[in-house]
Design an enzyme around this catalytic site. Sequence first.
Site, PDB file in Angstrom:
ATOM      1  N   SER A  26      -9.619   0.923   3.443  1.00 42.54           N
ATOM      2  CA  SER A  26      -8.540   1.292   1.616  1.00 42.54           C
ATOM      3  C   SER A  26      -7.530   0.941   1.640  1.00 42.54           C
ATOM      4  O   SER A  26      -7.056   1.433   0.526  1.00 42.54           O
ATOM      5  CB  SER A  26      -7.941   2.783   3.225  1.00 42.54           C
ATOM      6  OG  SER A  26      -7.016   2.454   3.898  1.00 42.54           O
TER       7      SER A  26
ATOM      8  N   SER B 142      -9.806  -1.395   7.715  1.00 47.20           N
ATOM      9  CA  SER B 142      -8.874  -0.972   5.903  1.00 47.20           C
ATOM     10  C   SER B 142      -7.750  -2.324   5.570  1.00 47.20           C
ATOM     11  O   SER B 142      -8.260  -2.326   4.575  1.00 47.20           O
ATOM     12  CB  SER B 142      -8.477   0.429   6.485  1.00 47.20           C
ATOM     13  OG  SER B 142      -9.247   1.049   5.753  1.00 47.20           O
TER      14      SER B 142
ATOM     15  N   LYS C  95       1.041  -1.310  -0.321  1.00 48.21           N
ATOM     16  CA  LYS C  95      -0.053   0.231  -0.275  1.00 48.21           C
ATOM     17  C   LYS C  95       1.221   1.531   0.011  1.00 48.21           C
ATOM     18  O   LYS C  95       1.940   1.253   0.662  1.00 48.21           O
ATOM     19  CB  LYS C  95      -0.703  -0.575   1.456  1.00 48.21           C
ATOM     20  CG  LYS C  95      -1.694   1.029   1.149  1.00 48.21           C
ATOM     21  CD  LYS C  95      -2.535   1.092   2.409  1.00 48.21           C
ATOM     22  CE  LYS C  95      -3.703   1.857   2.700  1.00 48.21           C
ATOM     23  NZ  LYS C  95      -4.800   1.284   3.730  1.00 48.21           N
TER      24      LYS C  95
END
Length: 482
Positions: free
Chosen positions: A169, A193, A94
């Site tokens: 996310s 997330s 990420k």
Amino acid sequence: MKKPAKKIAARKAAAPDIALLGLAEAARAVAQGKVTSQALTEACLARIAAWQPRVNAFLKLEADAALKAAKAVDRARKRGASLGRLGGVPLAHKDMYYRAGKETSCGSAIRRHWKATETATALQRLDAEGALDLGRLNMAEFAFGPTGHNYHYGHARNPWNTDRITGGSSSGSAAAVAARMVFGALGSDTGGSIRQPAHYCGLVGMKPTWGRVSRAAAMPLSYSLDTVGPLTRRVEDSALLMEILAGADPRDPTASTQPVGNYVAAAKSGAVRGLKLAVPRRYFWDKLNKPSAECLEAALKALSKLGVKIVEMTPPDMEMVTAASMVMISAEAAALHASWLRTRPNLYGDQVRARLENGLAVSALDYIDSQRWRSEATAAFLKAMNGADAVFAPVADRPAPTVEETDVAGRPEAGKTIAALTRLTRPINYLGLPAMTVPAGFVRGRLPIGFQLIGRPFDEAMLYRIAGAYEAVQPTYQTLPV
């Protein structure tokens, strides 16, 4: 006698795709000389070429650097050098984990060309074990969105159905691992997330106990709630990464000194007979749709057949826990972004800016109360477990919704839509407890469904023990998106 060319070609075409190996399995294969790191990397790059246009998982691909590193691993193995527990296995992460000298956008326009001056402890620990880094993965802007929408870099798409969201996310992480573009990825979990994208994309997602993994040089969102953890295809893979990531860190004073468990051994033990699993019907089952409920009941039945005792649990007022969590994340995120909200509000996406501005209205009294009540709420939840070894709960009340129906930017109902998506995960961040998503099966034309195992503080090993036993009889990772 010479074999016909057509048969040779057919045999080559039928050769297994080594990108489909598990992470731990791939690491063992490299260490044993059964496959090269270069071959693994090339297999991942081939899948990226096929899948990236469909799912938009990568923001930046470092193919040349990864191939160079892979060749170095292969030379080291031939010399008999130690490769580390992840030697030569391609990962990607990420885009909120800083790497010195590299751009880290955090999924935002504000940091589009920003370069980090230090490297995240989580990345350092993976590097030290020989992992390769294929690049930076898409994410919700500043990790502040549960759908996977990103209005700066394009929305990530679910490999099982590209009309559906990945969840957020950690959207790119989930898409990349589910599409078998990489063997594992780091996500982050402040309100769900990691667990929610894992649920929507058919993955194992671990949110560890708050403080179990260092957050040094990782983009913050909410200091009181942020956690670092992996998304993987298999339980053993997650356990291996957690063993490497967990532990004290002088760079992060909130990182716990609690001993790190032998998570891999726990995941492979299969010893669950006699364990007690608590099921909180109230709140967690209230809005669960029928296909999801049926899938989770089947998972409970499978666990019961393994000898796990299933008991009912009456949780404390989870609506209050959720409300306190919302106060905390809203206030802390707004405080972190206050300067940019004043000077560069136009560079935020509408959805993220609206959520951050809502946080500016949180009173100091409400924020302090949310902090003060936290330990009391955690104690009440643990008491409600009544001696159970872990809690079994849904992750979300349905499979992945569509990208279109969750495109809430600039809409007045955005807050309610977002709150509904993370309703079952957000309270666990507030309680600070470990929780992981385990794939349970598929509904509605092969849309993944997962369940959530919630544990006692720093008892990640118990969650791996239960998840590993379940996966052994329900190996959903064998089903692939097409």
